[in-house]
Motif scaffolding. Sequence first.
Motif, PDB file in Angstrom:
ATOM      1  N   ILE A 232      87.047  48.314  34.933  1.00 58.48           N
ATOM      2  CA  ILE A 232      86.726  48.943  33.648  1.00 58.48           C
ATOM      3  C   ILE A 232      86.351  47.887  32.611  1.00 58.48           C
ATOM      4  O   ILE A 232      85.351  48.026  31.874  1.00 58.48           O
ATOM      5  CB  ILE A 232      87.926  49.778  33.152  1.00 58.48           C
ATOM      6  CG1 ILE A 232      88.158  50.968  34.086  1.00 58.48           C
ATOM      7  CG2 ILE A 232      87.698  50.262  31.721  1.00 58.48           C
ATOM      8  CD1 ILE A 232      89.412  51.756  33.763  1.00 58.48           C
ATOM      9  N   LYS A 233      87.130  46.792  32.545  1.00 58.74           N
ATOM     10  CA  LYS A 233      86.863  45.741  31.549  1.00 58.74           C
ATOM     11  C   LYS A 233      85.518  45.060  31.814  1.00 58.74           C
ATOM     12  O   LYS A 233      84.768  44.761  30.881  1.00 58.74           O
ATOM     13  CB  LYS A 233      87.994  44.710  31.582  1.00 58.74           C
ATOM     14  CG  LYS A 233      89.339  45.237  31.110  1.00 58.74           C
ATOM     15  CD  LYS A 233      89.280  45.693  29.663  1.00 58.74           C
ATOM     16  CE  LYS A 233      90.645  46.177  29.181  1.00 58.74           C
ATOM     17  NZ  LYS A 233      90.579  46.677  27.784  1.00 58.74           N
ATOM     18  N   VAL A 234      85.196  44.812  33.093  1.00 59.97           N
ATOM     19  CA  VAL A 234      83.916  44.183  33.423  1.00 59.97           C
ATOM     20  C   VAL A 234      82.758  45.080  33.025  1.00 59.97           C
ATOM     21  O   VAL A 234      81.748  44.625  32.460  1.00 59.97           O
ATOM     22  CB  VAL A 234      83.857  43.852  34.931  1.00 59.97           C
ATOM     23  CG1 VAL A 234      82.451  43.412  35.323  1.00 59.97           C
ATOM     24  CG2 VAL A 234      84.856  42.737  35.265  1.00 59.97           C
ATOM     25  N   GLU A 235      82.862  46.365  33.288  1.00 61.00           N
ATOM     26  CA  GLU A 235      81.814  47.317  32.899  1.00 61.00           C
ATOM     27  C   GLU A 235      81.629  47.319  31.385  1.00 61.00           C
ATOM     28  O   GLU A 235      80.508  47.317  30.882  1.00 61.00           O
ATOM     29  CB  GLU A 235      82.179  48.723  33.389  1.00 61.00           C
ATOM     30  CG  GLU A 235      82.151  48.891  34.895  1.00 61.00           C
ATOM     31  CD  GLU A 235      80.741  49.110  35.437  1.00 61.00           C
ATOM     32  OE1 GLU A 235      79.792  49.061  34.628  1.00 61.00           O
ATOM     33  OE2 GLU A 235      80.606  49.304  36.647  1.00 61.00           O
ATOM     34  N   GLU A 236      82.746  47.331  30.625  1.00 58.51           N
ATOM     35  CA  GLU A 236      82.665  47.322  29.159  1.00 58.51           C
ATOM     36  C   GLU A 236      82.044  46.023  28.650  1.00 58.51           C
ATOM     37  O   GLU A 236      81.225  46.023  27.720  1.00 58.51           O
ATOM     38  CB  GLU A 236      84.059  47.504  28.569  1.00 58.51           C
ATOM     39  CG  GLU A 236      84.655  48.883  28.802  1.00 58.51           C
ATOM     40  CD  GLU A 236      86.078  48.978  28.302  1.00 58.51           C
ATOM     41  OE1 GLU A 236      86.652  47.919  27.949  1.00 58.51           O
ATOM     42  OE2 GLU A 236      86.633  50.101  28.273  1.00 58.51           O
ATOM     43  N   MET A 237      82.418  44.895  29.264  1.00 61.78           N
ATOM     44  CA  MET A 237      81.884  43.601  28.842  1.00 61.78           C
ATOM     45  C   MET A 237      80.385  43.521  29.105  1.00 61.78           C
ATOM     46  O   MET A 237      79.618  43.053  28.265  1.00 61.78           O
ATOM     47  CB  MET A 237      82.612  42.476  29.572  1.00 61.78           C
ATOM     48  CG  MET A 237      82.199  41.071  29.149  1.00 61.78           C
ATOM     49  SD  MET A 237      83.227  39.808  29.934  1.00 61.78           S
ATOM     50  CE  MET A 237      82.856  40.093  31.667  1.00 61.78           C
ATOM     51  N   CYS A 238      79.963  43.996  30.274  1.00 59.02           N
ATOM     52  CA  CYS A 238      78.535  43.987  30.605  1.00 59.02           C
ATOM     53  C   CYS A 238      77.739  44.854  29.643  1.00 59.02           C
ATOM     54  O   CYS A 238      76.637  44.490  29.202  1.00 59.02           O
ATOM     55  CB  CYS A 238      78.325  44.468  32.036  1.00 59.02           C
ATOM     56  SG  CYS A 238      78.922  43.308  33.286  1.00 59.02           S
ATOM     57  N   ALA A 239      78.288  46.021  29.297  1.00 59.77           N
ATOM     58  CA  ALA A 239      77.599  46.911  28.371  1.00 59.77           C
ATOM     59  C   ALA A 239      77.439  46.267  27.000  1.00 59.77           C
ATOM     60  O   ALA A 239      76.379  46.366  26.364  1.00 59.77           O
ATOM     61  CB  ALA A 239      78.368  48.230  28.250  1.00 59.77           C
ATOM     62  N   ALA A 240      78.496  45.554  26.535  1.00 61.27           N
ATOM     63  CA  ALA A 240      78.434  44.893  25.228  1.00 61.27           C
ATOM     64  C   ALA A 240      77.412  43.760  25.235  1.00 61.27           C
ATOM     65  O   ALA A 240      76.645  43.587  24.273  1.00 61.27           O
ATOM     66  CB  ALA A 240      79.819  44.367  24.863  1.00 61.27           C
TER      67      ALA A 240
END
Length: 273
Positions: free
Chosen positions: A224-232
């Motif tokens: 979840i954190k990796v997906e959020e970081m990539c989106a940002a």
Amino acid sequence: MFERIKEDIQSVFHRDPAARTTMEVLFNYPGLHAIWLHRLSHRLWKANWLWLARSVSTFSRWLTGVEIHPGATLGRRFFIDHGMGVVIGETAEIGDDVTIYHGVTLGGTSWSAGKRHPTLMDNVVVGAGAKVLGPITMGKGAKVGSNSVVVRDVPEGATVVGIPGRVVMQKSQGEKEADKAKNGYREKIAKKYGFDAYAVAADNPDPVANAIGMMVDHVHLIDIKVEEMCAAINKMGGGVCGKSLPSLELEEFTNQQVELNSKQAKESFDPQI
């Protein structure tokens, strides 16, 4: 009627690892027999055939060691494990998916007519030898420790132990929501395999299974954190994470896949390294 019986049998497999076959459950679980006989006595009670209803209840007590007053109201998938010495009073109300063990009493504290026995909401668990007394309410998911005596209302999700019973564990609404989100994978896998009380539940007493569950939680949170970081980063003009991370599907958790992974791990392991 037969659908309810099938549902009852499945509830035994979900909550008792000792259950092996349907025939074994049908003939060797007195708690189930007591519940089935109670359904008959409860219908007779509602039809005002009071003497006959009490007679069926007495026969059930003689046969199973479980005494359930015909006036008690039982929910779906109610499970009485072992059963001997269980007493459930006339005005007791029990929700769905409730589990109680041997020696449990759901009793009254008054001789006055009216509501005088406890109400157990959905998913309540009452340990062996516990006494829940009076017109109190146990909230959804509450648990009572063995040999405890409970005489006051129990909040939702709380654990009660001692004489008199006292709350030793209770989660806030925020913690419940966090646990629900965190344990989503675990609950789905447990439901698939049908042993959520003994395998991947959040409060599992098995330290190995609990450690595996924590690893699943950790990997899920990292995803979840990796997906959020990539989106940002992509919003700021970056071009990372062009492809989404592969998701884990429940179909992958099969015995065949587990055996294959185990075989591959053994082949890749070199004891001389």
